[in-house]
Design an enzyme around this catalytic site. Sequence first.
Site, PDB file in Angstrom:
ATOM      1  N   LYS A  70       2.430 -17.710  82.258  1.00 47.38           N
ATOM      2  CA  LYS A  70       2.459 -18.758  83.282  1.00 47.38           C
ATOM      3  C   LYS A  70       1.877 -18.255  84.601  1.00 47.38           C
ATOM      4  O   LYS A  70       1.135 -18.983  85.283  1.00 47.38           O
ATOM      5  CB  LYS A  70       3.894 -19.234  83.496  1.00 47.38           C
ATOM      6  N   ALA A  91       8.162 -18.133  86.373  1.00 45.64           N
ATOM      7  CA  ALA A  91       9.417 -17.724  85.749  1.00 45.64           C
ATOM      8  C   ALA A  91       9.607 -18.483  84.452  1.00 45.64           C
ATOM      9  O   ALA A  91       9.058 -19.564  84.260  1.00 45.64           O
ATOM     10  CB  ALA A  91      10.589 -17.992  86.694  1.00 45.64           C
ATOM     11  N   ASP A  92      10.404 -17.911  83.585  1.00 43.61           N
ATOM     12  CA  ASP A  92      10.781 -18.597  82.359  1.00 43.61           C
ATOM     13  C   ASP A  92      12.209 -18.207  82.005  1.00 43.61           C
ATOM     14  O   ASP A  92      12.617 -17.060  82.207  1.00 43.61           O
ATOM     15  CB  ASP A  92       9.845 -18.248  81.203  1.00 43.61           C
ATOM     16  N   THR A  93      12.953 -19.172  81.485  1.00 41.80           N
ATOM     17  CA  THR A  93      14.348 -18.946  81.117  1.00 41.80           C
ATOM     18  C   THR A  93      14.567 -19.384  79.683  1.00 41.80           C
ATOM     19  O   THR A  93      14.076 -20.438  79.274  1.00 41.80           O
ATOM     20  CB  THR A  93      15.291 -19.749  82.042  1.00 41.80           C
TER      21      THR A  93
END
Length: 211
Positions: A70, A91-93
Amino acid sequence: MAQIPPDAAMQNAIYLASNSPRRRELLRQIGVRFDVLLFRDMARGDHDIDETPLPDEIPADYVQRIALAKAEGGMGRVQWRHLPHRPVLAADTTLEVDGQIIGKPDDAEHATQILRTLSGREHVVHTAIALTDGQRTEHRLNTNRVRFRTLSNADIRRYIATGEPMDKAGAYGIQGRAAMFVEHIEGSYTGIMGLPLFDTAALLERFGLAP
């Protein structure tokens, strides 16, 4: 009083490669100046990024790979749109249950299945952040543990009716109504929300962008 020229005011600004209102709120909380890189599909994210897990990919590796993709994809958009050059934060969760990746629900039925899986047990929340200036890219991983109380069918039904679960990894937002489901957390509250502020500030500082 003299006004600060726009360029000077945004000198240390970044781009946020995320449509998440929660990440925007968290960046504002620590005084980070940013512009949002808008995606083509506001509902589901950036179709330039294939978020399909790789075969046998573990959740911690998955979330870091997606955050990096990303950030690098966001810098690509900055360049081809000829936007002012600034670093890009992404960010990624994702959630992990029994070693399996749990992402966002596809629909209400899927959200119900996810919440039943989380009921009465502990799960892991991984959030990865990545920052790139086009020449250098760095990332950090934040891992947390969350325990839910046992959820009744009525609990799940009422929560899904609010619409809150539908755009969130693991079908819940700890900062919203699902807070009443949480018995215990171990780790970073803001990491569970989707942007660990300690790690974010540390990463920005490494690029000379300390809030």
